[in-house]
Motif scaffolding. Structure first.
Motif, PDB file in Angstrom:
ATOM      1  N   PHE A 258      94.855  20.841 -51.902  1.00  0.00           N
ATOM      2  CA  PHE A 258      93.741  20.071 -52.445  1.00  0.00           C
ATOM      3  C   PHE A 258      92.725  19.767 -51.340  1.00  0.00           C
ATOM      4  CE2 PHE A 258      97.510  18.615 -54.940  1.00  0.00           C
ATOM      5  CZ  PHE A 258      97.173  19.224 -56.145  1.00  0.00           C
ATOM      6  N   ALA A 259      91.458  19.678 -51.737  1.00  0.00           N
ATOM      7  CA  ALA A 259      90.427  19.237 -50.801  1.00  0.00           C
ATOM      8  C   ALA A 259      90.672  17.772 -50.444  1.00  0.00           C
ATOM      9  CB  ALA A 259      89.047  19.416 -51.440  1.00  0.00           C
ATOM     10  N   PRO A 260      90.135  17.298 -49.307  1.00  0.00           N
ATOM     11  CA  PRO A 260      90.410  15.917 -48.876  1.00  0.00           C
ATOM     12  C   PRO A 260      90.124  14.869 -49.943  1.00  0.00           C
ATOM     13  CG  PRO A 260      89.380  17.136 -47.102  1.00  0.00           C
ATOM     14  CD  PRO A 260      89.363  18.046 -48.286  1.00  0.00           C
ATOM     15  N   GLU A 261      88.995  14.979 -50.647  1.00  0.00           N
ATOM     16  CA  GLU A 261      88.677  13.971 -51.655  1.00  0.00           C
ATOM     17  C   GLU A 261      89.641  14.080 -52.852  1.00  0.00           C
ATOM     18  OE1 GLU A 261      85.919  17.519 -52.359  1.00  0.00           O
ATOM     19  OE2 GLU A 261      86.746  16.391 -50.650  1.00  0.00           O
ATOM     20  N   GLU A 262      90.054  15.309 -53.167  1.00  0.00           N
ATOM     21  CA  GLU A 262      91.035  15.499 -54.229  1.00  0.00           C
ATOM     22  C   GLU A 262      92.382  14.923 -53.816  1.00  0.00           C
ATOM     23  OE1 GLU A 262      89.518  19.726 -56.194  1.00  0.00           O
ATOM     24  OE2 GLU A 262      90.890  19.749 -54.475  1.00  0.00           O
TER      25      GLU A 262
END
Length: 273
Positions: A258-262
């Motif tokens: 997952f991306a950091p914000e995800e």
């Protein structure tokens, strides 16, 4: 919130849909609150004398097991013939009950899940089990290579070693190399009652030569799948047993899927309990 993680958040929400207390009544051991019971179970407890005034429960540890046995005799659940330790808020064992009684009384239970990983030159793979069609719970669903409840007298580590041998033929010397990676809590309303589970999650890197063997008849087959394929199956299907999704989502998070914000949103939902 990105749409890509919505299916994963839905899996997490599905395992945390229990409204507590809802219409349930608290169940006590002495003056300590240890469970939640539905109105039909509350009526059965009152009929059996398991109350003091308006407070439902027991006062002696030795009363818990026979009370649960009597509830089975009255048809409130089908016995599993496997006892679990019941603990208070301090973690002290206060008694034992048949595994089947735990959701009926809304008691907390503990178990282990093992991510059996294989690292190959073309990426990471995960051993996946298909549950036997004879299982009482979620027959035929996909599952972890090793997973199981923590029976009476066991710890997470000893449960892992026991279940690894029974469910996948993993010798103790190899199972002992597993790494504890997280703990996941959830509260879910199921046909069998209220599940308030604590999952002790482990990773184990297995050699490419390892082939699992089912020794207890609970697994129909084993499959070694690329971790990217497992990710897509969790994202797009309901193929996995409900709580297995939580442990896999935790694995994906730790493996950078997952991306950091995800990742922030996933972990906030996964570890909110």
């Amino acid at each position: 919130m990105t749409a890509r993680i919505t299916p994963f958040l839905n899996h997490i929400s599905a395992c945390n849909q229990a409204q507590i207390p809802g219409n349930r009544l608290p169940f006590f051991w002495r003056d300590e609150h240890i469970g939640w019971v539905s109105p039909p179970t509350a009526n059965a407890l009152k009929a059996l004398g398991a109350h003091s005034g308006d407070q439902l429960g027991i006062t002696e540890p030795t009363a818990l097991h026979p009370l649960a046995k009597t509830l089975a005799e009255h048809g409130l659940y089908k016995p599993h013939h496997e006892d679990f330790d019941i603990r208070n808020a301090n973690g002290d064992v206060i008694g034992q009950v048949d595994r089947g009684a735990i959701p009926v009384l809304g008691l907390a239970a503990e178990g282990i899940h093992l991510n059996g990983l294989v690292e190959k030159s073309d990426g990471s793979y995960l051993w996946v089990a298909r549950r036997s069609m004879n299982k009482k719970l979620d027959p035929g669903k996909l599952d972890h290579l090793v997973a199981g409840g923590m029976s009476t007298g066991l710890t997470p580590a000893t449960t892992l070693i026991k279940e690894a041998e029974e469910e996948a033929g993993i010798p103790a010397t190899l199972a002992e190399q597993a790494t504890a990676v997280s703990r996941i809590h959830y509260a879910m309303e199921r046909p069998e009652g209220l599940r308030r589970d604590v999952l002790h999650c482990y990773d184990l890197i297995l050699p490419e030569t390892f082939i699992p063997t089912a020794n207890d008849g609970e697994v129909e087959s084993f499959h070694l799948l690329p971790l990217t394929e497992v990710f897509e199956r969790v994202r797009t299907t309901q193929d996995f047993k409900f709580n297995v999704n939580l442990v896999l989502i935790d694995l994906f998070s730790r493996r950078g899927f997952f991306a950091p914000e995800e990742n922030h949103l996933i972990n906030k939902a996964l570890h909110a309990a």
